[in-house]
Design a protein around this motif. Structure first.
Motif, PDB file in Angstrom:
ATOM      1  N   MET A  65       0.839  -1.203   0.000  1.00 37.24           N
ATOM      2  CA  MET A  65       0.000   0.000   0.000  1.00 37.24           C
ATOM      3  C   MET A  65       0.875   1.253   0.000  1.00 37.24           C
ATOM      4  O   MET A  65       1.741   1.414   0.851  1.00 37.24           O
ATOM      5  CB  MET A  65      -0.918   0.003   1.235  1.00 37.24           C
ATOM      6  CG  MET A  65      -1.870   1.181   1.306  1.00 37.24           C
ATOM      7  SD  MET A  65      -3.093   1.035   2.645  1.00 37.24           S
ATOM      8  CE  MET A  65      -2.073   1.315   4.102  1.00 37.24           C
ATOM      9  N   LEU A  66       0.638   2.106  -0.977  1.00 40.02           N
ATOM     10  CA  LEU A  66       1.333   3.383  -1.064  1.00 40.02           C
ATOM     11  C   LEU A  66       0.618   4.394  -0.176  1.00 40.02           C
ATOM     12  O   LEU A  66      -0.585   4.639  -0.343  1.00 40.02           O
ATOM     13  CB  LEU A  66       1.339   3.873  -2.518  1.00 40.02           C
ATOM     14  CG  LEU A  66       1.828   5.299  -2.785  1.00 40.02           C
ATOM     15  CD1 LEU A  66       3.282   5.467  -2.380  1.00 40.02           C
ATOM     16  CD2 LEU A  66       1.630   5.657  -4.257  1.00 40.02           C
ATOM     17  N   ILE A  67       1.330   4.971   0.786  1.00 42.55           N
ATOM     18  CA  ILE A  67       0.721   5.931   1.712  1.00 42.55           C
ATOM     19  C   ILE A  67       1.245   7.330   1.403  1.00 42.55           C
ATOM     20  O   ILE A  67       2.454   7.577   1.444  1.00 42.55           O
ATOM     21  CB  ILE A  67       0.994   5.554   3.173  1.00 42.55           C
ATOM     22  CG1 ILE A  67       0.437   4.150   3.462  1.00 42.55           C
ATOM     23  CG2 ILE A  67       0.375   6.581   4.114  1.00 42.55           C
ATOM     24  CD1 ILE A  67       0.575   3.712   4.903  1.00 42.55           C
ATOM     25  N   ILE A  68       0.299   8.223   1.098  1.00 48.55           N
ATOM     26  CA  ILE A  68       0.618   9.593   0.723  1.00 48.55           C
ATOM     27  C   ILE A  68       0.244  10.532   1.857  1.00 48.55           C
ATOM     28  O   ILE A  68      -0.904  10.538   2.328  1.00 48.55           O
ATOM     29  CB  ILE A  68      -0.157  10.009  -0.548  1.00 48.55           C
ATOM     30  CG1 ILE A  68       0.154   9.067  -1.707  1.00 48.55           C
ATOM     31  CG2 ILE A  68       0.138  11.466  -0.915  1.00 48.55           C
ATOM     32  CD1 ILE A  68       1.594   9.066  -2.151  1.00 48.55           C
ATOM     33  N   GLY A  69       1.183  11.345   2.294  1.00 50.04           N
ATOM     34  CA  GLY A  69       0.892  12.386   3.262  1.00 50.04           C
ATOM     35  C   GLY A  69       0.499  13.652   2.532  1.00 50.04           C
ATOM     36  O   GLY A  69       1.280  14.192   1.745  1.00 50.04           O
ATOM     37  N   LEU A  70      -0.732  14.109   2.735  1.00 52.09           N
ATOM     38  CA  LEU A  70      -1.231  15.341   2.106  1.00 52.09           C
ATOM     39  C   LEU A  70      -1.225  16.454   3.129  1.00 52.09           C
ATOM     40  O   LEU A  70      -1.828  16.329   4.208  1.00 52.09           O
ATOM     41  CB  LEU A  70      -2.651  15.115   1.581  1.00 52.09           C
ATOM     42  CG  LEU A  70      -3.379  16.350   1.028  1.00 52.09           C
ATOM     43  CD1 LEU A  70      -2.681  16.890  -0.217  1.00 52.09           C
ATOM     44  CD2 LEU A  70      -4.846  16.005   0.726  1.00 52.09           C
ATOM     45  N   THR A  71      -0.532  17.556   2.812  1.00 52.96           N
ATOM     46  CA  THR A  71      -0.447  18.648   3.771  1.00 52.96           C
ATOM     47  C   THR A  71      -0.367  19.982   3.038  1.00 52.96           C
ATOM     48  O   THR A  71      -0.484  20.051   1.818  1.00 52.96           O
ATOM     49  CB  THR A  71       0.755  18.447   4.728  1.00 52.96           C
ATOM     50  OG1 THR A  71       0.646  19.357   5.826  1.00 52.96           O
ATOM     51  CG2 THR A  71       2.084  18.638   4.008  1.00 52.96           C
ATOM     52  N   GLY A  72      -0.204  21.043   3.806  1.00 51.80           N
ATOM     53  CA  GLY A  72      -0.151  22.401   3.276  1.00 51.80           C
ATOM     54  C   GLY A  72      -0.333  23.356   4.429  1.00 51.80           C
ATOM     55  O   GLY A  72      -0.423  22.930   5.579  1.00 51.80           O
ATOM     56  N   GLY A  73      -0.386  24.627   4.155  1.00 53.29           N
ATOM     57  CA  GLY A  73      -0.654  25.594   5.215  1.00 53.29           C
ATOM     58  C   GLY A  73      -2.148  25.810   5.364  1.00 53.29           C
ATOM     59  O   GLY A  73      -2.934  25.498   4.463  1.00 53.29           O
ATOM     60  N   ILE A  74      -2.548  26.361   6.498  1.00 51.53           N
ATOM     61  CA  ILE A  74      -3.946  26.720   6.696  1.00 51.53           C
ATOM     62  C   ILE A  74      -4.348  27.719   5.608  1.00 51.53           C
ATOM     63  O   ILE A  74      -3.615  28.657   5.304  1.00 51.53           O
ATOM     64  CB  ILE A  74      -4.155  27.301   8.117  1.00 51.53           C
ATOM     65  CG1 ILE A  74      -5.621  27.628   8.363  1.00 51.53           C
ATOM     66  CG2 ILE A  74      -3.272  28.516   8.368  1.00 51.53           C
ATOM     67  CD1 ILE A  74      -5.916  28.063   9.794  1.00 51.53           C
TER      68      ILE A  74
END
Length: 206
Positions: free
Chosen positions: A1-10
């Motif tokens: 399983m490929l796990i992607i961390g999705l993030t960014g600023g508020i």
């Protein structure tokens, strides 16, 4: 399983990206949803927050998020106190959800975490790639003010409580530029989805 961390600023539009990915069929583990679940009425976490920040932090049996935000986003020491209560509980709940999706043998799982770098999620072995959603600083301020009905100072306090976007971009595997219109963003997301589906089989035995 490929796990992607999705993030960014508020205020960068990460939630919009998350919704598009969900609508396209990618399973999502949303840290904000988990953070709300662990402070539902009757939970030990909510009681700990009440003991730490006072009974006024509870309104009609629920956590008053705006009042708590006003306290912690203007005071680093108070934010540290809150994180000491919340993070271990959130981390445990997130791990349970990831384990569930792994048992379902999905090829790609999106972990939607606003504070992915700040909380050390990238240091965990289970995140394979990181996607950062970005926008220019004035657009970010305007979105935070409009979304949370905040003045300029409070919006900037919330933005400044997070790692600078430039630092997140430097650590990203993929960057989504949300300075354009919806079509511009969706085109980038479409390309990203194609890429993730192509590389996912390499992670199939994890």
């Amino acid at each position: 399983m490929l796990i992607i961390g999705l993030t960014g600023g508020i205020g960068t539009g990460k939630s919009t990206v998350s919704k598009i990915l969900r609508d396209a069929g990618f399973p999502i583990v949303d840290a904000d949803v988990v953070a709300r679940e662990v402070v539902e009425p009757g939970t030990h976490t909510l009681e700990n927050i009440k003991l730490t920040f006072g009974p006024d932090i509870i309104k009609n049996g629920m956590l008053d998020r705006h009042k708590l935000g006003d306290i912690v986003f203007s005071n680093k020491a108070e934010l540290t106190r809150l994180n000491a209560i919340m993070q271990p509980v959130i981390n445990s709940a997130m791990a349970d959800k990831i384990a569930f999706w792994r048992s379902q043998k999905v090829p790609v799982l999106i972990i939607d975490v606003p504070l992915l770098f700040e909380r050390g999620y990238k240091n965990n072995d289970y995140i394979d790639k990181v996607v950062v959603v970005t926008t220019d600083s004035q657009t970010q301020i305007n979105r935070v003010k409009a979304r949370d009905n905040l003045d300029d100072a409070k919006a900037k306090n919330r933005i400044n409580s997070q790692m600078p976007l430039a630092d997140k971009i430097a650590r990203a595997d993929y960057v989504l530029d949300n300075n354009g219109d919806q079509a511009f963003l969706e085109k980038q997301i479409k390309n990203l989805m194609t890429e993730l589906k192509e590389i996912a089989p390499k992670y199939g035995t994890k």
